[in-house]
Scaffold this motif. Structure first.
Motif, mmCIF file in Angstrom:
data_model
loop_
_atom_site.group_PDB
_atom_site.id
_atom_site.type_symbol
_atom_site.label_atom_id
_atom_site.label_comp_id
_atom_site.label_asym_id
_atom_site.label_seq_id
_atom_site.Cartn_x
_atom_site.Cartn_y
_atom_site.Cartn_z
ATOM 1 N N ARG A 162 0.821 -1.218 0.000
ATOM 2 C CA ARG A 162 0.000 0.000 0.000
ATOM 3 C C ARG A 162 0.852 1.264 0.000
ATOM 4 O O ARG A 162 0.562 2.227 -0.710
ATOM 5 C CB ARG A 162 -0.935 -0.014 1.208
ATOM 6 N N ARG A 166 0.909 3.987 -2.948
ATOM 7 C CA ARG A 166 0.465 5.357 -2.641
ATOM 8 C C ARG A 166 1.512 6.386 -3.052
ATOM 9 O O ARG A 166 1.189 7.542 -3.338
ATOM 10 C CB ARG A 166 0.146 5.476 -1.154
ATOM 11 N N TYR A 174 -6.943 1.799 -2.594
ATOM 12 C CA TYR A 174 -6.273 0.568 -2.995
ATOM 13 C C TYR A 174 -5.252 0.099 -1.960
ATOM 14 O O TYR A 174 -4.569 0.895 -1.310
ATOM 15 C CB TYR A 174 -5.616 0.757 -4.360
ATOM 16 N N LEU A 175 -5.126 -1.236 -1.857
ATOM 17 C CA LEU A 175 -4.303 -1.865 -0.841
ATOM 18 C C LEU A 175 -2.947 -2.336 -1.355
ATOM 19 O O LEU A 175 -2.073 -2.679 -0.563
ATOM 20 C CB LEU A 175 -5.046 -3.066 -0.240
#
Length: 429
Positions: A162, A166, A174-175
């Protein structure tokens, strides 16, 4: 020869930003060639270009404009693989042939890059694509996919957690992500128009505004329109979802599905780059997925909301905007300047449906939303078969394809019901 205006295509950001391109005449009277092709999209133009470069004479007959259909208004994502998961193909044709098909799919991505470079096609290519996880089960699925790709197909991709994701994608939704630096995205209409220019330069004759009304099979197949006919020693059917009744045995193997893309107002370079810092394309792995990327003029191009009834969903711009702001809450209040859509073709198992009818009629369909790279590969493989090298086309012909259930009256309602279940699964699990 006149110059095509943006209004020649369905109104979209693609048509408004398309490069000027020549118009082509209607098919009138009788024309002959070594090969006649139905459809001036990516599949038909790819086959035509390959054949012309090999010294064959080629005619392409198009119902509307070059790139009018899905080829000129899709999401623009150029990625490896096919419309179904590779293990499904392996179950149908065996692991060895599945590995070769996967390698060919990588060739399809590479072919797009090569044609852009060779023919000087200005299609706004950008490197990078990420498949992203929304839920914990998606992380498990993507990790299993990563392992399968590396172990069975020799295609190692990095996993971004993640925090790593990011750093490139400013979305809290979203992970994690499976990232592919070799895939990418482009302006699909400009790419298609560029292929047409390359094909014409190689000697291909293209006829527009010439919908085919019938195919006469035989020693020399004939494509007939209201005003003319094109005859060749070989014929290629590359109309996909937009053709019905020309070869009835193909019709029930695919289903038309509506897909939609929106373009926001320009965000400005700084704001756009803050959303996707490395400029990659992104897609989640829900059944009813979202996919998005940045345009060359710093808009967000956002796709999703497929319609399995082929009817546009109600309040499509509003629905698309809600989906976009779930991904990017910081775009609350940003409107779509345009939302457009059209039909793609899906096969029942989502695998490619490529082959031949008799000795001299070839077809490629069933790209199932995964066609920008696969269409170019299909055109090349069909061209190889016409030239007597049919090993790769014969391999794809080993994939079994069944008709959609329910016949013409019930197959769409049955598909709509099935897709409702998958969308519910996306929402609840």
């Amino acid at each position: 020869m006149t110059v095509r205006s943006p209004a020649a295509h369905v109104d979209s950001w693609y048509s408004r930003s398309a490069h000027p391109a020549p118009a082509h005449p209607r098919l009138q009277g009788r024309e002959t060639a070594d090969v006649v092709v139905l459809g001036a999209g990516l599949t038909g133009l790819s086959a035509a270009l390959e054949l012309a470069q090999a010294g064959l004479s080629v005619i392409v007959v198009e119902a509307r404009r070059v790139g009018w259909g899905a080829s000129g208004r899709n999401g623009g994502q150029v990625i490896f693989g096919f419309g179904c998961e590779q293990p499904k193909i392996a179950a149908m044709v065996g692991p060895e042939l599945s590995r070769r098909m996967f390698d060919w799919s990588i060739e399809g991505v590479r072919l797009v890059r090569e044609r852009i470079a060779t023919h000087g096609i200005d299609a706004g290519w950008r490197d990078g694509h990420a498949h992203v996880a929304i839920k914990p089960r998606h992380i498990d699925e993507l990790n299993a996919w990563q392992d399968d790709l590396a172990t069975n197909y020799g295609y190692a991709l990095p996993w971004w957690d993640r925090e790593q994701l990011r750093a490139q994608l400013d979305s809290p939704r979203y992970l994690g992500a499976l990232y592919d630096p070799a895939s990418g995205h482009l302006h699909p209409l400009n790419y298609t128009l560029g292929l047409a220019r390359a094909a014409v330069a190689a000697g291909v004759r293209i006829f527009e505004h010439s919908p085919v009304v019938s195919l006469t099979r035989g020693a020399r197949p004939v494509l007939r329109t209201a005003e003319g006919e094109a005859e060749g020693a070989f014929c290629v059917l590359a109309g996909n979802a937009l053709v019905h009744g020309i070869a009835p045995e193909l019709d029930d193997k695919i289903m038309p599905v509506g897909t939609y893309v929106g373009a926001t107002a320009p965000l400005g370079e700084e704001r756009a780059r803050a959303l996707i810092r490395n400029g990659m394309a992104v897609a989640d792995i829900n059944w009813a997925l979202d996919y998005f990327r940045l345009s060359e003029d710093h808009r967000l191009l956002f796709g999703g909301r497929a319609s399995y009834s082929t009817l546009p969903p109600p309040n499509l711009p509003g629905t698309m905007q809600r989906r976009m702001t779930r991904v990017f809450p910081q775009l609350e209040g940003v409107k779509f300047e345009q939302v457009w859509g059209g039909l793609i073709d899906i096969s029942l198992n989502r695998a490619p449906h490529w082959g031949r009818l008799g000795d001299n009629v070839y077809f490629a369909q069933g790209f199932s939303g995964h066609g920008v790279a696969a269409t170019g590969l299909a055109g090349r493989i069909v061209a190889e078969a016409i030239r007597g090298q049919s090993e790769r086309l014969d391999a794809f012909a080993k994939i079994g394809h069944r008709n959609f259930p329910g016949g013409r009256a019930l197959r769409t309602p049955l598909l709509v019901a099935a897709m409702a279940w998958f969308k519910l699964r996306d929402a609840l699990w």
